[in-house]
Design a protein around this motif. Structure first.
Motif, PDB file in Angstrom:
ATOM      1  N   ASP A   1       0.864  -1.273  -0.094  1.00  0.00           N
ATOM      2  CA  ASP A   1       0.038   0.321   0.058  1.00  0.00           C
ATOM      3  C   ASP A   1       0.987   1.163   0.065  1.00  0.00           C
ATOM      4  OD1 ASP A   1      -1.892   1.687   0.158  1.00  0.00           O
ATOM      5  OD2 ASP A   1      -2.779   1.246   2.049  1.00  0.00           O
ATOM      6  N   TYR A   2       1.326   1.816  -1.227  1.00  0.00           N
ATOM      7  CA  TYR A   2       2.033   2.918  -1.322  1.00  0.00           C
ATOM      8  C   TYR A   2       1.128   4.100  -0.903  1.00  0.00           C
ATOM      9  CZ  TYR A   2       5.923   0.140  -3.362  1.00  0.00           C
ATOM     10  OH  TYR A   2       6.869  -0.610  -3.337  1.00  0.00           O
ATOM     11  N   LEU A   3      -0.064   4.018  -1.199  1.00  0.00           N
ATOM     12  CA  LEU A   3      -0.979   5.328  -0.823  1.00  0.00           C
ATOM     13  C   LEU A   3      -1.629   4.895   0.483  1.00  0.00           C
ATOM     14  CD1 LEU A   3      -2.856   7.806  -1.692  1.00  0.00           C
ATOM     15  CD2 LEU A   3      -4.164   6.324  -2.633  1.00  0.00           C
ATOM     16  N   ARG A   4      -0.662   5.244   1.379  1.00  0.00           N
ATOM     17  CA  ARG A   4      -0.690   5.015   2.956  1.00  0.00           C
ATOM     18  C   ARG A   4      -2.114   5.571   3.500  1.00  0.00           C
ATOM     19  NH1 ARG A   4       4.716   6.147   5.321  1.00  0.00           N
ATOM     20  NH2 ARG A   4       3.799   8.125   4.542  1.00  0.00           N
ATOM     21  N   ARG A   5      -2.877   4.886   4.313  1.00  0.00           N
ATOM     22  CA  ARG A   5      -3.839   5.689   4.827  1.00  0.00           C
ATOM     23  C   ARG A   5      -3.618   6.654   5.858  1.00  0.00           C
ATOM     24  NH1 ARG A   5      -8.183   2.941   3.134  1.00  0.00           N
ATOM     25  NH2 ARG A   5      -7.989   0.597   2.895  1.00  0.00           N
ATOM     26  N   GLU A   6      -2.327   6.598   6.433  1.00  0.00           N
ATOM     27  CA  GLU A   6      -2.091   7.932   7.430  1.00  0.00           C
ATOM     28  C   GLU A   6      -1.629   9.006   6.589  1.00  0.00           C
ATOM     29  OE1 GLU A   6       1.608   4.906   6.959  1.00  0.00           O
ATOM     30  OE2 GLU A   6      -0.636   4.858   7.443  1.00  0.00           O
ATOM     31  N   ASP A   7      -1.682   8.975   5.255  1.00  0.00           N
ATOM     32  CA  ASP A   7      -1.426  10.132   4.180  1.00  0.00           C
ATOM     33  C   ASP A   7      -2.770  10.717   3.801  1.00  0.00           C
ATOM     34  OD1 ASP A   7       1.302   9.921   4.550  1.00  0.00           O
ATOM     35  OD2 ASP A   7       1.525   8.593   2.660  1.00  0.00           O
ATOM     36  N   GLU A   8      -3.913  10.051   4.014  1.00  0.00           N
ATOM     37  CA  GLU A   8      -5.055  10.522   3.615  1.00  0.00           C
ATOM     38  C   GLU A   8      -5.661  11.912   4.209  1.00  0.00           C
ATOM     39  OE1 GLU A   8      -8.334   7.682   3.321  1.00  0.00           O
ATOM     40  OE2 GLU A   8      -7.195   6.341   2.720  1.00  0.00           O
ATOM     41  N   LEU A   9      -5.445  12.165   5.253  1.00  0.00           N
ATOM     42  CA  LEU A   9      -5.767  13.505   6.018  1.00  0.00           C
ATOM     43  C   LEU A   9      -4.915  14.626   5.129  1.00  0.00           C
ATOM     44  CD1 LEU A   9      -5.963  12.790   9.739  1.00  0.00           C
ATOM     45  CD2 LEU A   9      -7.687  13.096   7.997  1.00  0.00           C
ATOM     46  N   GLU A  10      -3.642  14.451   4.812  1.00  0.00           N
ATOM     47  CA  GLU A  10      -2.867  15.295   4.384  1.00  0.00           C
ATOM     48  C   GLU A  10      -3.266  15.432   2.732  1.00  0.00           C
ATOM     49  OE1 GLU A  10       0.472  18.207   4.424  1.00  0.00           O
ATOM     50  OE2 GLU A  10      -1.029  17.260   5.690  1.00  0.00           O
ATOM     51  N   ILE A  11      -3.665  14.495   2.279  1.00  0.00           N
ATOM     52  CA  ILE A  11      -4.225  14.531   0.783  1.00  0.00           C
ATOM     53  C   ILE A  11      -5.455  15.307   0.794  1.00  0.00           C
ATOM     54  CG2 ILE A  11      -5.320  13.175  -0.973  1.00  0.00           C
ATOM     55  CD1 ILE A  11      -3.064  10.820  -0.349  1.00  0.00           C
ATOM     56  N   ARG A  12      -6.349  15.053   1.813  1.00  0.00           N
ATOM     57  CA  ARG A  12      -7.572  15.851   1.840  1.00  0.00           C
ATOM     58  C   ARG A  12      -7.433  17.083   2.307  1.00  0.00           C
ATOM     59  NH1 ARG A  12     -11.154  12.246   0.193  1.00  0.00           N
ATOM     60  NH2 ARG A  12     -11.200  10.298   0.664  1.00  0.00           N
ATOM     61  N   ARG A  13      -6.403  17.563   2.928  1.00  0.00           N
ATOM     62  CA  ARG A  13      -6.286  18.975   3.233  1.00  0.00           C
ATOM     63  C   ARG A  13      -5.835  19.588   2.120  1.00  0.00           C
ATOM     64  NH1 ARG A  13      -2.249  22.214   4.356  1.00  0.00           N
ATOM     65  NH2 ARG A  13      -0.561  20.671   4.214  1.00  0.00           N
ATOM     66  N   LEU A  14      -4.633  18.900   1.452  1.00  0.00           N
ATOM     67  CA  LEU A  14      -4.093  19.933   0.191  1.00  0.00           C
ATOM     68  C   LEU A  14      -5.157  19.736  -1.313  1.00  0.00           C
ATOM     69  CD1 LEU A  14      -0.493  18.064   0.359  1.00  0.00           C
ATOM     70  CD2 LEU A  14      -1.307  20.780   0.846  1.00  0.00           C
ATOM     71  N   PHE A  15      -5.970  18.556  -1.040  1.00  0.00           N
ATOM     72  CA  PHE A  15      -6.659  18.396  -2.429  1.00  0.00           C
ATOM     73  C   PHE A  15      -8.453  18.335  -1.836  1.00  0.00           C
ATOM     74  CE2 PHE A  15      -2.629  17.016  -3.407  1.00  0.00           C
ATOM     75  CZ  PHE A  15      -2.257  17.551  -4.608  1.00  0.00           C
ATOM     76  N   PRO A  16      -8.909  19.399  -1.512  1.00  0.00           N
ATOM     77  CA  PRO A  16     -10.596  19.002  -0.856  1.00  0.00           C
ATOM     78  C   PRO A  16     -11.072  18.202  -1.559  1.00  0.00           C
ATOM     79  CG  PRO A  16      -9.723  21.248  -0.888  1.00  0.00           C
ATOM     80  CD  PRO A  16      -8.596  20.717  -1.579  1.00  0.00           C
ATOM     81  N   GLN A  17     -11.039  18.293  -3.017  1.00  0.00           N
ATOM     82  CA  GLN A  17     -11.982  17.636  -4.017  1.00  0.00           C
ATOM     83  C   GLN A  17     -11.398  16.127  -4.034  1.00  0.00           C
ATOM     84  OE1 GLN A  17     -14.944  18.714  -5.002  1.00  0.00           O
ATOM     85  NE2 GLN A  17     -14.773  20.747  -4.187  1.00  0.00           N
ATOM     86  N   ALA A  18     -10.503  15.465  -3.416  1.00  0.00           N
ATOM     87  CA  ALA A  18      -9.958  14.567  -3.895  1.00  0.00           C
ATOM     88  C   ALA A  18     -10.795  13.237  -3.659  1.00  0.00           C
ATOM     89  CB  ALA A  18      -8.570  13.994  -2.879  1.00  0.00           C
ATOM     90  N   ARG A  19     -10.715  12.450  -4.722  1.00  0.00           N
ATOM     91  CA  ARG A  19     -11.436  11.018  -4.717  1.00  0.00           C
ATOM     92  C   ARG A  19     -10.084  10.082  -4.492  1.00  0.00           C
ATOM     93  NH1 ARG A  19     -13.303   7.408  -8.722  1.00  0.00           N
ATOM     94  NH2 ARG A  19     -14.183   5.290  -7.736  1.00  0.00           N
ATOM     95  N   ILE A  20     -10.311   9.140  -3.266  1.00  0.00           N
ATOM     96  CA  ILE A  20      -9.240   8.137  -3.296  1.00  0.00           C
ATOM     97  C   ILE A  20      -9.747   6.734  -3.593  1.00  0.00           C
ATOM     98  CG2 ILE A  20      -7.718   7.142  -1.455  1.00  0.00           C
ATOM     99  CD1 ILE A  20      -7.660   9.918  -0.071  1.00  0.00           C
ATOM    100  N   ALA A  21      -9.165   6.173  -4.371  1.00  0.00           N
ATOM    101  CA  ALA A  21      -9.838   4.819  -4.799  1.00  0.00           C
ATOM    102  C   ALA A  21      -8.656   3.800  -4.542  1.00  0.00           C
ATOM    103  CB  ALA A  21     -10.174   4.741  -6.344  1.00  0.00           C
ATOM    104  N   ARG A  22      -9.052   2.503  -4.359  1.00  0.00           N
ATOM    105  CA  ARG A  22      -8.059   1.337  -3.898  1.00  0.00           C
ATOM    106  C   ARG A  22      -8.263   0.152  -4.985  1.00  0.00           C
ATOM    107  NH1 ARG A  22      -4.789   3.244  -0.129  1.00  0.00           N
ATOM    108  NH2 ARG A  22      -5.702   4.650   1.283  1.00  0.00           N
ATOM    109  N   ILE A  23      -7.514  -0.433  -5.500  1.00  0.00           N
ATOM    110  CA  ILE A  23      -7.518  -1.734  -6.133  1.00  0.00           C
ATOM    111  C   ILE A  23      -6.814  -2.685  -5.285  1.00  0.00           C
ATOM    112  CG2 ILE A  23      -7.225  -2.679  -8.541  1.00  0.00           C
ATOM    113  CD1 ILE A  23      -7.347   0.027  -9.873  1.00  0.00           C
ATOM    114  N   PRO A  24      -7.339  -3.252  -4.397  1.00  0.00           N
ATOM    115  CA  PRO A  24      -6.710  -4.247  -3.517  1.00  0.00           C
ATOM    116  C   PRO A  24      -5.884  -5.350  -4.200  1.00  0.00           C
ATOM    117  CG  PRO A  24      -9.267  -4.042  -3.087  1.00  0.00           C
ATOM    118  CD  PRO A  24      -8.899  -3.380  -4.481  1.00  0.00           C
ATOM    119  N   GLU A  25      -6.283  -5.943  -5.350  1.00  0.00           N
ATOM    120  CA  GLU A  25      -5.655  -7.072  -6.004  1.00  0.00           C
ATOM    121  C   GLU A  25      -4.353  -6.539  -6.670  1.00  0.00           C
ATOM    122  OE1 GLU A  25      -8.691  -5.862  -7.457  1.00  0.00           O
ATOM    123  OE2 GLU A  25      -9.638  -6.790  -5.620  1.00  0.00           O
ATOM    124  N   ALA A  26      -3.972  -5.337  -6.557  1.00  0.00           N
ATOM    125  CA  ALA A  26      -2.653  -4.640  -7.500  1.00  0.00           C
ATOM    126  C   ALA A  26      -1.713  -4.265  -6.568  1.00  0.00           C
ATOM    127  CB  ALA A  26      -3.346  -3.598  -8.285  1.00  0.00           C
TER     128      ALA A  26
END
Length: 77
Positions: free
Chosen positions: A30-55
């Motif tokens: 998981d390179y897109l770490r859950r602990e980074d989501e707050l910072e992503i949402r702060r910087l990109f308020p309209q962000a959509r975060i998607a995950r592809i678990p099998e990848a």
């Protein structure tokens, strides 16, 4: 230098991008770490975060159909 490559850079206070943005992460590892989501949402308020678990890191090559199912609606939006 992996912590530098995967870390989040210092961004000036108040800097944001208010337009639509899409972050896609694979589940192995998981390179897109859950602990980074707050910072992503702060910087990109309209962000959509998607995950592809099998990848993994190359999610577009490992799961091309799942990748397109996430990207195409976003681009059409």
């Amino acid at each position: 230098e992996m912590p530098v490559l995967t870390g989040f850079p210092a961004i000036r206070a108040g800097a944001t991008y208010a337009g639509p943005s899409l972050f896609i992460g694979g589940g192995r590892p998981d390179y897109l770490r859950r602990e980074d989501e707050l910072e992503i949402r702060r910087l990109f308020p309209q962000a959509r975060i998607a995950r592809i678990p099998e990848a993994g890191h190359w999610l577009h090559a490992e799961q091309p159909q799942a990748f397109l199912e996430v990207v195409e609606p976003f681009l059409a939006g």
